[in-house]
Each structure stands twice: as C-alpha cells, then as structure tokens.
Design a protein around this motif. Sequence first.
Motif, short mmCIF file in Angstrom:
data_model
loop_
_atom_site.label_atom_id
_atom_site.label_comp_id
_atom_site.label_asym_id
_atom_site.label_seq_id
_atom_site.Cartn_x
_atom_site.Cartn_y
_atom_site.Cartn_z
N GLY A 1 -2.29 13.33 -2.51
CA GLY A 1 -3.24 12.48 -3.23
C GLY A 1 -3.51 11.21 -2.43
O GLY A 1 -2.81 10.91 -1.48
N ASP A 2 -4.53 10.49 -2.77
CA ASP A 2 -4.75 9.20 -2.13
C ASP A 2 -4.79 8.11 -3.21
O ASP A 2 -4.51 8.37 -4.38
CB ASP A 2 -5.99 9.19 -1.24
N LEU A 3 -5.12 6.93 -2.77
CA LEU A 3 -5.09 5.79 -3.66
C LEU A 3 -5.95 6.01 -4.91
O LEU A 3 -5.71 5.43 -5.95
CB LEU A 3 -5.59 4.56 -2.88
N GLU A 4 -6.92 6.88 -4.77
CA GLU A 4 -7.81 7.16 -5.89
C GLU A 4 -7.03 7.62 -7.12
O GLU A 4 -7.34 7.24 -8.24
CB GLU A 4 -8.83 8.22 -5.48
N ASP A 5 -5.98 8.43 -6.88
CA ASP A 5 -5.19 8.93 -8.00
C ASP A 5 -4.52 7.78 -8.75
O ASP A 5 -4.47 7.76 -9.97
CB ASP A 5 -4.12 9.90 -7.51
N VAL A 6 -3.98 6.81 -7.98
CA VAL A 6 -3.32 5.66 -8.60
C VAL A 6 -4.36 4.83 -9.34
O VAL A 6 -4.18 4.43 -10.49
CB VAL A 6 -2.69 4.74 -7.51
N PHE A 7 -5.47 4.64 -8.66
CA PHE A 7 -6.54 3.80 -9.17
C PHE A 7 -7.08 4.34 -10.50
O PHE A 7 -7.21 3.60 -11.48
CB PHE A 7 -7.64 3.77 -8.12
N VAL A 8 -7.35 5.62 -10.52
CA VAL A 8 -7.90 6.24 -11.73
C VAL A 8 -6.92 6.10 -12.88
O VAL A 8 -7.28 5.73 -14.00
CB VAL A 8 -8.27 7.72 -11.47
N THR A 9 -5.63 6.34 -12.59
CA THR A 9 -4.62 6.22 -13.64
C THR A 9 -4.57 4.80 -14.20
O THR A 9 -4.47 4.59 -15.41
CB THR A 9 -3.22 6.55 -13.07
N LEU A 10 -4.66 3.82 -13.29
CA LEU A 10 -4.47 2.43 -13.71
C LEU A 10 -5.71 1.80 -14.35
O LEU A 10 -5.60 0.84 -15.09
CB LEU A 10 -4.05 1.57 -12.52
N THR B 1 0.85 -1.19 0.00
CA THR B 1 0.00 0.00 0.00
C THR B 1 0.89 1.25 0.00
O THR B 1 0.62 2.22 -0.70
CB THR B 1 -0.92 -0.03 1.24
N LYS B 2 1.97 1.16 0.78
CA LYS B 2 2.88 2.30 0.89
C LYS B 2 3.49 2.66 -0.47
O LYS B 2 3.51 3.83 -0.86
CB LYS B 2 3.99 1.93 1.89
N ASN B 3 3.95 1.65 -1.19
CA ASN B 3 4.54 1.92 -2.50
C ASN B 3 3.53 2.45 -3.49
O ASN B 3 3.85 3.31 -4.31
CB ASN B 3 5.19 0.65 -3.07
N LEU B 4 2.31 1.91 -3.42
CA LEU B 4 1.28 2.39 -4.34
C LEU B 4 1.00 3.86 -4.09
O LEU B 4 0.87 4.65 -5.02
CB LEU B 4 0.00 1.58 -4.18
N LEU B 5 0.93 4.21 -2.80
CA LEU B 5 0.69 5.63 -2.47
C LEU B 5 1.87 6.49 -2.91
O LEU B 5 1.70 7.65 -3.29
CB LEU B 5 0.42 5.79 -0.98
N GLY B 6 3.07 5.90 -2.87
CA GLY B 6 4.27 6.62 -3.28
C GLY B 6 4.29 6.92 -4.77
O GLY B 6 5.04 7.78 -5.23
N ARG B 7 3.46 6.21 -5.53
CA ARG B 7 3.42 6.43 -6.98
C ARG B 7 2.70 7.72 -7.36
O ARG B 7 2.74 8.15 -8.50
CB ARG B 7 2.66 5.29 -7.66
N ILE B 8 1.99 8.28 -6.38
CA ILE B 8 1.22 9.48 -6.69
C ILE B 8 2.17 10.64 -6.95
O ILE B 8 3.01 10.96 -6.13
CB ILE B 8 0.28 9.82 -5.52
N GLN B 9 2.03 11.22 -8.11
CA GLN B 9 2.99 12.25 -8.49
C GLN B 9 2.46 13.66 -8.31
O GLN B 9 3.21 14.59 -8.11
CB GLN B 9 3.41 12.04 -9.94
N ARG B 10 1.14 13.78 -8.37
CA ARG B 10 0.59 15.12 -8.30
C ARG B 10 0.05 15.42 -6.92
O ARG B 10 -0.53 14.57 -6.26
CB ARG B 10 -0.52 15.29 -9.34
N LYS B 11 0.26 16.64 -6.47
CA LYS B 11 -0.33 17.10 -5.22
C LYS B 11 -1.31 18.22 -5.54
O LYS B 11 -1.26 18.82 -6.61
CB LYS B 11 0.77 17.66 -4.29
N LYS B 12 -2.16 18.50 -4.55
CA LYS B 12 -3.11 19.59 -4.72
C LYS B 12 -2.75 20.71 -3.77
O LYS B 12 -2.29 20.47 -2.66
CB LYS B 12 -4.51 19.10 -4.38
N ILE B 13 -2.99 21.93 -4.19
CA ILE B 13 -2.75 23.07 -3.31
C ILE B 13 -3.90 24.08 -3.49
O ILE B 13 -4.33 24.35 -4.61
CB ILE B 13 -1.35 23.70 -3.57
N THR B 14 -4.42 24.55 -2.37
CA THR B 14 -5.54 25.50 -2.40
C THR B 14 -5.10 26.84 -1.82
O THR B 14 -4.48 26.87 -0.76
CB THR B 14 -6.71 24.95 -1.56
#
Length: 309
Positions: free
Chosen positions: A297-306, A224-237
């Motif tokens: 980002g959360d797992l959703e970002d990885v999930f959507v990409t994949l 899970t840790k590595n999958l979360l590490g794949r997230i490349q984009r962050k959000k800023i408000t």
Amino acid sequence: MEKKTILAVKNLEKIYKKNGSQQTTAIKDLNLEVKEGEIFGLLGPNGAGKSTFINILAGLVLKTSGEVNVWGFDIDKNPRQVRASIGIVPQELNLDPFFNPRKLLELQAGLYGVKKKDRITDTILKMVSLDNQAESYSRGLSGGMKRRLMIAKALVHQPPIVILDEPTAGVDVELRKNLWKNVKLLNKNGVSIILTTHYLHEAEEMCDRIGIINKGKLVALDTTKNLLGRIQRKKITFKLSGEINIVDEELETLKVLSSNYNEMIFSYEKEKLNIGQIINYINDKNVNIIDMSTDDGDLEDVFVTLTNS
Ligand code: ADP
C-alpha cells in the motif's frame, strides 16, 4: 546534539467570521513542532486548513488564538523577525512579465531591505539554474523556469526556513521532478523546508515527517516511514488458469477487490495472513496460478483511513 526547533505551534485556532453570525473554524487546536534541517509536509484534502496555516505564518492572516514561534521568534511579539526568517513560495505565479530574473530578484531584495553589498543574486540564480536566463524577460521563460524563479524570489533575504504552498499543483510530472530536485538541493544547503500538498506521492517522496490535517485538526504526525508502516493491508493479483468463486473472509481477512474472468485482485492483512496461505487456498480450488504480483500500500491507504470521517 538536540536540533533547534524552527517552528513551534501551540493550540493554534483560526475562526473566519463571515457576515452576521456565520463562522468557519479553519484551524482547531493545532499543535506541532518542526526541527532544523527537516523537510516537513503538511498534508490534507482541499479545505483542510493548509493555506490558512501558511498564511498565518506569512503574516497574511491573523490567528484567532494560540501561539506560533518561528526560528525562536514569537509571531505576536516579533512579527518582523518572523518574516525575515521565512521565505514563502506561493501557489500562484505572480511574476512581472517585463522584468528579467536578475531585476526581479534585485527588486525583491530591495523589498526585504537587503543592502546592495549583501545581495547574493548571482548565487541564487545559479542555484535554481537560471544563470543563463538572468537577462531574459520573465514572460519568455518556460513554466519550469518560472516556478524556479518563484523559489529564487523566496531566497533573496537568505531565510533559514522556506515554505512552499502546494509547490507542484497543476505542474506536469517532468517539472514536478525538477522542482523536487531543487527543493532537496536547498535542503542539503541547510535550509529547512515546510511544504503543503494534497498530493500523497509528493509528501511520500519529499518529506522526512508528515502532519496530516483534516477539517483543521491534526489527525496524524509522524515520520513518513512510520506512517507507511501503519498500512495493514496488502494487495495481491493472480492470473489463473480458470475462473473461480471466492467468498470474502472465507480465508481470514482475504477480500476480493476485483474479479475479471481469470484475473483476480485481493486484499489481505499482512499481519494475519501470508502469501503461502493464500496460494494454498487458491490451489485447493483446482486452478493453476499462471502469474502473481503483490503491491504494498502507499500513503493513500493511511490518508483515506484518517480523513474518512
Ligand atoms: P486548504 O488550503 O487546506 O484547502 P483553506 O485553509 O483554504 O484549506 O480553508 C480551510 C477552511 O476555511 C475552508 O472551509 C474554507 O472555506 C475556509 N476559509 C478559507 N479562507 C477563508 C476566508 N478568507 N474567509 C472565510 N472562510 C475561509
């Protein structure tokens, strides 16, 4: 010490044949291993093949080809031992409303051929916190209690592996947390867990490792840790003192996600850009930054990409 492999799946394939020549490939060349003591999550959108996979392990669906080995037993050669090694918690609540939890567990133990002297009904009832309801009709139990009773039913033959099919589908937040607690407790007591889910948050919260399947194919398999590490984009408000106009990518990788008068949300690649550069860029537009927050980002970002194929 090398951990025991409790599930080994090689080149698994399932093709459902419908009337005539119509067929659906539900599982395609699936390969994965699960080790003893893990909480492993199989994640995928609806129709990905999760239920088919669980049903193959449960002996309810026959695979088309490939190998499945559970707790060292080959599913073709030793189907009974495979069945004895796993406890399945199905999605739907199928409890006889007129039996109490103790009776239900005793009946289930009978079904699995567990001798009276070997039964651990009281221990199981305590474990899922149903010892006070042992004699209550199951129709009178709350939703949470019913779910826990389903887990209890899967434990009567003391299987080393418990498989949960979408354990919290349609379950409210409170109940979900309670179930997660129970599953984690089970795992602490030495039971290996395999669960399927289409809730990303559930996988993120519960699982040590995650396999993501889409259209019957494994598209990711990692911690899970590595999958979360794949997230490349962050959000800023940002909350700003006034309105500004920003063009996508004018600053490398910075994109406008939404803009509502003086509140702007951007995304950016964390490897290419840092917050300092973004702040300087905005300050150069002659506005003041009143407030700011970032969001990993959360797992959703990885999930959507994949799974966006
Ligand atoms: P999931 O559990 O991830 O939602 P399923 O394993 O239920 O996915 O379904 C995978 C694919 O197999 C889907 O395309 C589904 O329509 C098909 N499928 C599932 N069960 C059957 C069946 N009994 N007969 C024919 N096709 C099926």
